[in-house]
Motif scaffolding. Sequence first.
Motif, short mmCIF file in Angstrom:
data_model
loop_
_atom_site.label_atom_id
_atom_site.label_comp_id
_atom_site.label_asym_id
_atom_site.label_seq_id
_atom_site.Cartn_x
_atom_site.Cartn_y
_atom_site.Cartn_z
N GLN A 178 -7.37 24.58 -10.42
CA GLN A 178 -7.88 23.80 -9.29
C GLN A 178 -8.47 24.76 -8.27
OE1 GLN A 178 -7.18 20.23 -9.17
NE2 GLN A 178 -8.71 20.20 -7.56
N MET A 179 -9.76 24.64 -8.00
CA MET A 179 -10.45 25.63 -7.16
C MET A 179 -10.88 25.06 -5.81
SD MET A 179 -10.62 28.40 -8.96
CE MET A 179 -11.89 29.33 -8.09
N ALA A 180 -11.00 23.76 -5.72
CA ALA A 180 -11.51 23.15 -4.50
C ALA A 180 -10.95 21.75 -4.40
CB ALA A 180 -13.04 23.11 -4.51
N THR A 181 -10.88 21.23 -3.19
CA THR A 181 -10.35 19.88 -3.01
C THR A 181 -11.43 18.84 -3.23
OG1 THR A 181 -10.73 20.27 -0.67
CG2 THR A 181 -8.47 20.46 -1.45
N ARG A 259 -13.91 34.09 -8.84
CA ARG A 259 -12.82 33.69 -7.95
C ARG A 259 -11.64 33.17 -8.76
NH1 ARG A 259 -14.49 29.29 -4.84
NH2 ARG A 259 -12.44 29.43 -3.89
N SER A 263 -7.66 34.67 -9.12
CA SER A 263 -6.37 33.99 -9.17
C SER A 263 -5.57 34.43 -10.40
CB SER A 263 -6.55 32.47 -9.21
OG SER A 263 -6.98 31.98 -7.96
N ASN A 266 -4.13 37.84 -9.84
CA ASN A 266 -2.98 37.77 -8.93
C ASN A 266 -1.73 37.22 -9.62
OD1 ASN A 266 -4.44 38.79 -6.79
ND2 ASN A 266 -5.02 36.78 -6.00
N ASN A 298 -10.93 37.91 -4.03
CA ASN A 298 -9.67 37.17 -4.05
C ASN A 298 -8.48 37.98 -4.52
OD1 ASN A 298 -7.87 35.05 -3.95
ND2 ASN A 298 -8.52 34.13 -5.88
N LEU A 300 -5.55 40.64 -4.75
CA LEU A 300 -4.72 41.37 -3.79
C LEU A 300 -5.02 42.86 -3.84
CD1 LEU A 300 -1.33 39.60 -4.48
CD2 LEU A 300 -2.54 39.65 -2.30
N PHE B 176 -1.28 33.48 -3.91
CA PHE B 176 -2.68 33.90 -3.87
C PHE B 176 -3.54 33.21 -4.93
CE2 PHE B 176 -0.50 36.74 -1.17
CZ PHE B 176 -1.39 36.95 -0.14
N LEU B 177 -3.08 32.06 -5.38
CA LEU B 177 -3.97 31.16 -6.11
C LEU B 177 -5.04 30.68 -5.13
CD1 LEU B 177 -1.66 28.73 -8.13
CD2 LEU B 177 -3.57 30.04 -9.05
N GLN B 178 -6.29 30.77 -5.55
CA GLN B 178 -7.37 30.27 -4.69
C GLN B 178 -7.47 28.77 -4.87
OE1 GLN B 178 -9.52 32.68 -3.02
NE2 GLN B 178 -10.23 30.93 -1.86
N MET B 179 -7.26 28.03 -3.79
CA MET B 179 -7.17 26.57 -3.90
C MET B 179 -8.35 25.85 -3.25
SD MET B 179 -4.29 25.96 -5.43
CE MET B 179 -4.07 24.23 -5.06
N ALA B 180 -9.03 26.51 -2.35
CA ALA B 180 -10.12 25.86 -1.62
C ALA B 180 -11.10 26.92 -1.18
CB ALA B 180 -9.56 25.11 -0.40
N THR B 181 -12.33 26.51 -0.97
CA THR B 181 -13.35 27.48 -0.54
C THR B 181 -13.30 27.69 0.96
OG1 THR B 181 -14.83 25.59 -0.55
CG2 THR B 181 -14.96 27.07 -2.42
N GLN B 256 0.00 20.09 -1.84
CA GLN B 256 -0.83 21.26 -2.18
C GLN B 256 -0.07 22.20 -3.11
OE1 GLN B 256 -3.89 21.92 -1.57
NE2 GLN B 256 -4.52 20.87 0.30
N ARG B 259 -0.33 20.79 -6.41
CA ARG B 259 -1.63 21.04 -7.04
C ARG B 259 -1.67 22.45 -7.62
NH1 ARG B 259 -5.65 20.96 -3.13
NH2 ARG B 259 -7.10 21.26 -4.84
#
Lengths: 335, 335
Positions: A178-181, A259, A263, A266, A298, A300, B176-181, B256, B259
Amino acid sequence: MSDAPSPTTFDSESVWIGFDLGGTKMMAVVYDNELNVLGRKRRKTRDKSKDGVPTERLVETIHMALDEAGVHPKRVAGIGAGCPGPLDLNAGIILEAPNLGWKNVDLRSILHEEFHCHVEICNDVDAGVYGEYVQGAGRGARCVVGVFPGTGIGGGMVYEGHIFRGARASCMEVGFLQMATEGPAAGVGPVGTLEALASRLAISAEAAKAVYRGKAPYLAVEAGTDLADIKSGVLARSIEQGDKAIEEIVRRAAEQVGRGIGSLVNLLAPDVVVLGGGLAEAMPDLYLKETLKGARRNVLPSLRDVFEIKIAELGDYSAVIGAAAWVRQQARQLS
Amino acid sequence: MSDAPSPTTFDSESVWIGFDLGGTKMMAVVYDNELNVLGRKRRKTRDKSKDGVPTERLVETIHMALDEAGVHPKRVAGIGAGCPGPLDLNAGIILEAPNLGWKNVDLRSILHEEFHCHVEICNDVDAGVYGEYVQGAGRGARCVVGVFPGTGIGGGMVYEGHIFRGARASCMEVGFLQMATEGPAAGVGPVGTLEALASRLAISAEAAKAVYRGKAPYLAVEAGTDLADIKSGVLARSIEQGDKAIEEIVRRAAEQVGRGIGSLVNLLAPDVVVLGGGLAEAMPDLYLKETLKGARRNVLPSLRDVFEIKIAELGDYSAVIGAAAWVRQQARQLS
């Protein structure tokens, strides 16, 4: 047939079969104990004269590869088959393969009954990542993560010499990070996943819009606005020919994949991330550069210098090599 | 001292030490071979009369626990220490622990010189997840992923009986999972990460805004607008007392986290996801419900029924149990 694989004996004369069952093509390759190629057969998955795909066609293809190698079927010590999912890995069953019209096909039993050898069914992407681990871009690394953007975005991991897997099925569904809402869907599934944002299909849809708006003159002539015609090769040529809008679309998608890889780094701290699939093969330099950029944003600081991203080296052969090497490894472990 | 751990012999009289080195508290527990508790000592990490934290304080704490257990130090077969990162796991060194004022502390050598036994240094969250695998919510599962939302969001994985790790360091940086831009940052690091969106610190910042705007009367009285005072316990009480705005903030953050767990399930197909940390402990029902909701939104249909989310069972003891069990397992493997 029991849940346990059926081991067999093997010796210096043994051969190992790698089989790759794709939606359009199938391939069987015969390897010796050191994974040198002795023979191969590649042909269309479908026999146009028939509905669906009879399982006999797989058996036949393996026999053709053995004939080409001049190897008697009795010498086959193991067959590894990379298959589209979902699979029951323990039972060796293909649960569903809509492209082939298959449901609950017990491929392990079918191959075992014909060849009386050790049979391993594995996910095709896992097989590809294992192949890259054995002979390709991830050779010998402690942890290799594979990311294969195509129509969707497949993934796999080899951790300390073993394919990382779920309890019964494969996993590493990188496309469903899941990358974006918000954002587009992937045709199927929820919005905002990596494959909804950045698969080849997502790129093709964006590119078709650019063509429709008159922003991609080369692509307009070569492919038009039909997603089915906008594949990796023509996208690469359109960028080379100066379609700036297409270049921008591909760069953005590759950065998103980066990106996602950030993740993954990480989480899993792989030594090597192998990038495969049509896009990475058609435009390796541009694709690798943008993916690296996205990943670095992204990752660390403590992990920034411990991983590499590399383009896959084995192309169409990653899955057959991987499947053959995997069944060889599993058979050796049991012997 | 060499890179290799120093194995020692052990017998039915052997004991194993679990040590948890926290920023505010440290704890040593003495276990027998079956991981029954023989004695323990818990005290503040800092000695207020001194600057920093002398390593002697750790050694002393272990001796105190042994005294309480009535066990002679010669019977110690192994010490497992769960430590804040970043660590060099191979060398047994704490590279940096800002809370303690430490840099490059060779904890393995220090403990080995005192106790002449097998010493394993591991990440504190990894130790906690391993503890939950050995005696807690993930007991005996093939694959356990731990998610511990606190100031940040820690994570760990036990896969087929082993702590999953990077080449030298721990990994599973779930926060540090990328969840949103877009979205807030986490105080440090990039925007849009899971911990920027959903850690206890992120919740506290949102809650403080609600207090400031007069939307959370109970929390206003009990904690005010200082993030340092808005911890999990008071958040839970504020929700019980009817602060609807706070409930909404916590629900959103938990969803979140869910998710993010969905992405983890799609990648790693764990059998059990263990939810730990202060928030999950302070409001287990609400927190679990919302996390499950978030996870179900994102998990692939084929994986929906193969995982469970469970609240951690061992509380503050997960890391000491895990560290002791881990050093016992490693020592047995070497013997």
